[in-house]
Design a protein around this motif. Structure first.
Motif, mmCIF file in Angstrom:
data_model
loop_
_atom_site.group_PDB
_atom_site.id
_atom_site.type_symbol
_atom_site.label_atom_id
_atom_site.label_comp_id
_atom_site.label_asym_id
_atom_site.label_seq_id
_atom_site.Cartn_x
_atom_site.Cartn_y
_atom_site.Cartn_z
ATOM 1 N N GLN A 1 0.835 -1.189 0.000
ATOM 2 C CA GLN A 1 0.000 0.000 0.000
ATOM 3 C C GLN A 1 0.877 1.249 0.000
ATOM 4 O O GLN A 1 1.820 1.353 0.792
ATOM 5 N N ASP B 1 0.796 5.447 0.300
ATOM 6 C CA ASP B 1 0.009 6.606 0.727
ATOM 7 C C ASP B 1 0.974 7.773 0.890
ATOM 8 O O ASP B 1 1.640 7.903 1.908
ATOM 9 N N ARG C 1 -2.762 7.627 -3.244
ATOM 10 C CA ARG C 1 -3.132 6.435 -2.480
ATOM 11 C C ARG C 1 -3.431 5.328 -3.477
ATOM 12 O O ARG C 1 -4.378 5.430 -4.252
ATOM 13 N N ARG D 1 -2.539 0.800 -4.397
ATOM 14 C CA ARG D 1 -1.961 -0.477 -3.998
ATOM 15 C C ARG D 1 -1.157 -1.033 -5.162
ATOM 16 O O ARG D 1 -1.635 -1.088 -6.293
ATOM 17 N N GLU E 1 0.349 -4.242 -6.684
ATOM 18 C CA GLU E 1 0.225 -5.693 -6.626
ATOM 19 C C GLU E 1 0.621 -6.259 -7.984
ATOM 20 O O GLU E 1 0.037 -5.926 -9.003
ATOM 21 N N THR F 1 1.854 -3.300 -11.643
ATOM 22 C CA THR F 1 0.872 -2.216 -11.514
ATOM 23 C C THR F 1 1.316 -1.031 -12.352
ATOM 24 O O THR F 1 2.452 -0.569 -12.230
ATOM 25 N N GLN G 1 -8.591 3.041 -9.556
ATOM 26 C CA GLN G 1 -7.683 1.905 -9.665
ATOM 27 C C GLN G 1 -8.492 0.625 -9.759
ATOM 28 O O GLN G 1 -9.518 0.455 -9.106
#
Length: 331
Positions: free
Chosen positions: A2, A4, A16, A18, A20, A23, A195
């Motif tokens: 994550q 931020d 903000r 994520r 994974e 990406t 996202q």
């Protein structure tokens, strides 16, 4: 992982998202993609998590900048080993290990300027991976590639990143690259505006800015007066459009508009009259710019009948309701 981050300069960003797998951070030029990557690498000041409290050399991050940034006065293996400390023999052994994994072991003693663009990119990737990072950052990896080599290099790069098993954040304005990602985060208006998996983001953009970025040539203003149960699903999500009077838009791709002559109609389609203002050949298709109740852009795969579309010609423009997408007009 994550992320931020709050960045105040050179552009203000609230990021903000994520990371994974593979990406992609997708955004227009100037949106702040490179700024975010540099902040994560510790090259620009920022607050947030992860790693913001660490000095650049302490962050477990591998960074592949635009243009690869290889040192021309160092051999390939010395470029890869640049960030390592210790004895020469150990540094060379680690560099050769990485070069073998990216299929460049035989070129270890070459000068980087003698390599192809794809080979230089693999050297830069090996250098970014040499310290076993927890996160890999890539800035516009397809920027210098022509169309003929782009698909091959992207496929090769993606396979290598998957092989190493390190999460990667890839900044780009290339929608082709974004379509191959595990997840796409769209940067617009100083924030990550949406996202999700590529098929979700590309088919159901949340805002006008995102729709225009990913190839919806037509975005027209709309007002929601009331919720209608018979609206197609494309006009129901991803927005919470329950409030009457919300500023909304309807997004339509150019190739989903159909042009007709002689009062022809398509059952179930929404149609209006327009005048052809300009035409432009694009390979086997023709891009057509229309004047009417609103300006529209259509892409016709072939001429109609025995003649092409004529400037000044009056036509009917139709679109199937399920090809329309509801988006927020602003952010």
């Amino acid at each position: 992982m994550q992320i931020d981050y709050l960045i105040e300069a050179p552009v203000r960003l609230t990021a903000r998202l994520r990371v994974e797998g593979f990406t992609v951070l997708l955004g227009a030029s100037g949106a702040g993609k490179t700024t975010l990557l540099k902040a994560l690498a510790g090259l620009l000041p920022a607050t947030g998590t992860p790693y913001a409290q660490l000095a650049p050399q302490e962050r477990p991050i591998g960074y592949l900048p635009q243009g690869c940034a290889l040192f021309p006065h160092l051999s390939v293996w010395r470029n890869v080993a640049f960030g390592l400390r210790g004895r020469r023999r150990a540094r060379r052994a680690r560099a050769l290990e990485l070069l073998e994994r990216v299929a460049l072991g035989a070129l270890a003693d070459r000068a980087p300027q003698t390599l192809s663009g794809g080979q230089m990119q693999r050297v830069a990737l090996a250098r970014a991976l040499v310290r076993n990072p927890a996160l890999l950052l890539l800035d516009e990896p397809t920027n210098a590639l022509d169309r003929a080599t782009r698909a091959h290099v992207i496929g090769e790069l993606r396979a290598l990143i998957d092989q190493f098993g390190i999460p990667a954040l890839v900044a780009t304005h290339d929608t082709y690259l974004a379509a191959l990602a595990d997840s796409v985060a769209v940067l617009a208006d100083g924030r990550v505006a949406q996202q999700g998996p590529p098929d979700e983001v590309f088919d159901r953009p949340a805002t006008r800015a995102i729709a225009q970025l990913i190839g919806f040539e037509n975005v027209v203003r709309a007002d929601l007066v009331e919720r209608a149960a018979r609206l197609p699903e494309s006009l129901k999500s991803p927005l919470d459009a329950g409030a009457a009077g919300r500023e909304l838009g309807i997004a339509i791709r150019a190739h989903d508009l159909q042009l007709m002559r002689n009062g022809a109609a398509i059952e179930g389609a929404i149609a209006l009259s327009a005048t052809i203002k300009e035409t432009r050949r694009e390979g086997l298709a023709t891009r057509i710019f229309l004047d009417g109740p609103m300006a529209l852009e259509a892409l016709s795969p072939s001429p109609c009948g025995d003649r092409g579309w004529q400037i000044g010609e009056r036509v009917r423009v139709a679109v199937a309701p399920d090809r329309m997408r509801l988006v927020a007009w602003d952010g």
